[in-house]
Design an enzyme around this catalytic site. Structure first.
Site, short mmCIF file in Angstrom:
data_model
loop_
_atom_site.label_atom_id
_atom_site.label_comp_id
_atom_site.label_asym_id
_atom_site.label_seq_id
_atom_site.Cartn_x
_atom_site.Cartn_y
_atom_site.Cartn_z
N GLY A 1 -0.84 6.40 79.19
CA GLY A 1 -0.88 7.37 78.10
C GLY A 1 -1.94 7.07 77.04
O GLY A 1 -2.17 7.87 76.15
N MET B 1 -8.48 4.61 75.97
CA MET B 1 -9.18 3.56 75.22
C MET B 1 -10.68 3.59 75.48
O MET B 1 -11.09 3.66 76.65
CB MET B 1 -8.61 2.20 75.65
N PRO B 2 -11.52 3.56 74.44
CA PRO B 2 -12.97 3.53 74.68
C PRO B 2 -13.37 2.33 75.54
O PRO B 2 -12.76 1.26 75.47
CB PRO B 2 -13.55 3.40 73.26
N GLY C 1 -16.21 -1.55 72.76
CA GLY C 1 -15.75 -1.71 71.39
C GLY C 1 -16.62 -2.71 70.66
O GLY C 1 -17.46 -3.38 71.28
N GLY D 1 -16.78 -6.09 68.63
CA GLY D 1 -16.05 -7.33 68.35
C GLY D 1 -16.40 -7.86 66.97
O GLY D 1 -17.53 -7.72 66.51
N TYR E 1 -9.11 -13.86 63.01
CA TYR E 1 -10.55 -13.76 62.68
C TYR E 1 -10.80 -13.68 61.18
O TYR E 1 -11.91 -13.94 60.73
CB TYR E 1 -11.20 -12.53 63.33
#
Ligand SMILES: NC(=O)c1ccc[n+]([C@@H]2O[C@H](COP(=O)([O-])OP(=O)(O)OC[C@H]3O[C@@H](n4cnc5c(N)ncnc54)[C@H](OP(=O)(O)O)[C@@H]3O)[C@@H](O)[C@H]2O)c1
Length: 285
Positions: A15, A18-19, A22, A24, A53
């Site tokens: 469902g 997602m590209p 991306g 980072g 991060y």
């Protein structure tokens, strides 16, 4: 220049749409909000961050500065292995949203497995975060084959990705086959092996033949495989733009095979002894 990847370059899993590429944001120098906004302006629609991060605040700032509608963006963040207990996990997810300045993330990942906490508890908390609306989709990162099986056994919601190190120098065939069985995406981190791949003569030769750069060939090799996405990190506008400009050429079967053969080097860039699991053996052939 606005480089909009065509809609076909999203990957469908449980469902989610997602590209395939991306941006980072690990080990970014601060401030980095401007870089995030620049990436969005040039066409990136997926931003990859993590509690670990320390870039979530600036990712949020960059998103707001970009002027792009929230619904057009995909934001991924991750919960560290130190927050694997249910209460800590949910608190971490809530802190991420507050720091990002968002109502939800598109994807929430368990960043690293935590062997000291039962998977049922951590994956249960992940599913709770989704059911509470903190995340639209959920997944894992740095999970081995056995861990992936266990995660599916105990998680009451579908997992859409396992984010792992993957590039021409590191085979992941067994993992790809397992992900296929679960209908999941492999999201490749360190997709250019932190630059190690960029001086490879085979990559260079293929890049020259297509009038592309070595980084574009390394990324194309990834996204040309079924259900593989990549999250390259770059600091210069030139690299940021270049890394998204990989949808207008295709590698031949022979080129794909030549690039796959580079795996003989078996280079793993990310292997922190304090948190890395015992990685699966992946055959070279
Ligand atoms: N889930 C996890 O445990 C995990 C672990 C590691 C990474 N990640 C995610 O994956 C992202 C990417 O991984 P990474 O940063 O480790 O490695 P990477 O993307 O493979 O490599 C980044 C390095 O490659 C250089 N580079 C990128 N594009 C280039 C281009 N077009 N031409 C020349 N050089 C280029 C960058 O240089 P410049 O900076 O000079 O542009 C930087 O030094 C991270 O930011 C993070 O979001 C996740």
């Amino acid at each position: 220049m606005q480089l909009q990847p065509p809609k076909a370059f999203t990957l469908s899993a449980h469902g989610a749409e997602m590209p395939a590429i991306g941006f980072g944001t690990m080990t970014f120098p601060r401030p980095c909000a401007e870089l995030v906004a620049a990436a969005i302006a040039c066409g990136y629609r997926m931003i990859d961050t993590a509690r670990k991060y320390g870039t979530e605040a600036e990712v949020g700032e960059g998103i707001r500065a970009s002027g792009i509608k929230r619904s057009e963006l995909w934001v991924t963040t991750k919960v560290t292995e130190l927050d694997a207990r249910e209460a800590d996990f949910l608190k971490s997810a809530e802190t991420s949203l507050k720091t990002l300045g968002l109502d939800y993330v598109d994807l929430l990942l368990v960043h690293w497995p935590q062997p000291k906490v039962p998977f049922a508890e951590t994956l249960g908390a992940l599913a709770k975060a989704k059911r509470a609306g903190l995340a639209r989709h959920i997944g894992v990162s740095n999970f081995t084959l056995a861990m992936l099986d266990e995660a599916w056994r105990v998680c009451p919601e579908p997992l859409i990705t396992n984010q792992l190190e993957y590039h021409c120098y590191l085979p992941q065939d067994r993992m790809l086959a397992a992900l296929k069985r679960y209908g999941m995406i492999l999201t490749a981190y360190c997709p250019v092996a932190r630059g190690e791949l960029l001086n490879d003569p085979v990559v260079g030769e293929i890049a020259k033949a297509h009038g592309k750069t070595p980084a574009q060939v390394a990324l194309r090799w990834l996204i040309q495989q079924p259900m593989v996405a990549a999250v390259p990190r770059a600091l210069t506008k030139e690299h940021i733009t270049e890394n998204l400009d990989v949808f207008d050429f295709a590698l031949s079967d022979e080129e794909m095979t030549r690039l796959s053969a580079l795996r003989a080097r078996r280079l793993r860039v990310v292997d922190p002894p304090e948190r890395a699991p015992k990685w699966d053996e992946e055959p070279l052939a």
